[in-house]
Scaffold this active site. Sequence first.
Site, short mmCIF file in Angstrom:
data_model
loop_
_atom_site.label_atom_id
_atom_site.label_comp_id
_atom_site.label_asym_id
_atom_site.label_seq_id
_atom_site.Cartn_x
_atom_site.Cartn_y
_atom_site.Cartn_z
CB CYS A 129 3.83 2.73 4.52
SG CYS A 129 5.47 3.14 4.58
CG HIS A 242 6.60 -0.79 2.31
ND1 HIS A 242 7.30 -0.18 1.09
CD2 HIS A 242 6.65 0.32 2.86
CE1 HIS A 242 7.48 0.84 1.34
NE2 HIS A 242 7.03 1.38 2.40
#
Length: 335
Positions: A129, A242
Amino acid sequence: MKQYKVAIVGATGVVGQEFIKVLEQRNFPMDSISLLASDRSAGRKMMVNHQEIEVKETTSESFHGIDIALFSAGAETSRYFSPVAARSGTVVIDNSSAFRMVSTVPLVVPEVNPGDIQNHRGIIANPNCSTIQMVTCLYPLHRVNPIKRIIVDTYQAVSGTGRAAVEELSTQTKQVLDGQSTIPHVYPHQIAFNILPEIDVFLDNGYTKEEWKMVEETKKIMHADDIAISATCVRVPVITGHSEAVHVEFSNAMSPDDARRILAQAPGIKVLDDPVISLYPQPWSAAGTDEVFVGRIRRDASNARSLVMWIVADNLRKGAALNAVQIAEELIKSE
Ligand code: A2P
């Protein structure tokens, strides 16, 4: 248009549920969908496109007649079932780390290296990710001014660890606010009101495996073995989204305005950058969206050829499910 028989392995997990949403939202041409998980979830019902579908246990027989299988059930499950699925003619798009660095397995971010998909031999890997959002943003800059060095520090949400970690953050948050003590189960220490500079296992070189994934995967996706990369990956008490502080050294000096202009025209990216009104990307607002957001673009005061930027994306969407479904869309485009 051809309709595909699709399977989701890990359908009951946080990424699995996002796979379902993304397939529905993007109207993926599905003839049928199989929801697979462990024996613990067999019999559970889930909704897909307003239809109730029963979750089945994943077995070696699960893949007969399946065209495309999206896997997010951990590396061990992928290592076991992906080759089984590939042998039965299914194309696997695997969100785990199991096959990412295998030289014959394409590792793909569709905005960067869509052409690699054609070299698949039954398995295509979805990158980590943190790597996906970083390369989506850096590649358009690299194309006009080759990158020499990247230093990245991440601030990663707990949903990247899975459902149990999301539950752990919310339980611990309540416990701390109620003045109770906490017992960590998923992470080595309390995550509520804390940050942990440890994601995945430690390696002999002092980096964690997550940090080393960013180093290796970035080079593979961008076809740029000579970029020097160093990462520090940190878990923060955020549920989704994130964030990354990225220092990028180019071959030649690049102005922040040039970088903003290039990024504003690049696919999948949204520039949010106006310090006067405190406009910059944030995980709270990125959660549930598809773009990679970038802001705080400025000259690096320590190096004339470097820029600093702040990159944020929904780790379950662009960082996982969306990127995998985009790979599937590229795959079927060529059929
Ligand atoms: P289950 O819900 O039956 O345990 P998360 O990343 O959110 O923790 O989710 C992990 C996903 O992987 C879940 O859907 C989980 O199913 C699934 N899973 C775990 N182990 C296996 C296994 N051995 N075979 C198939 N699916 C598995």
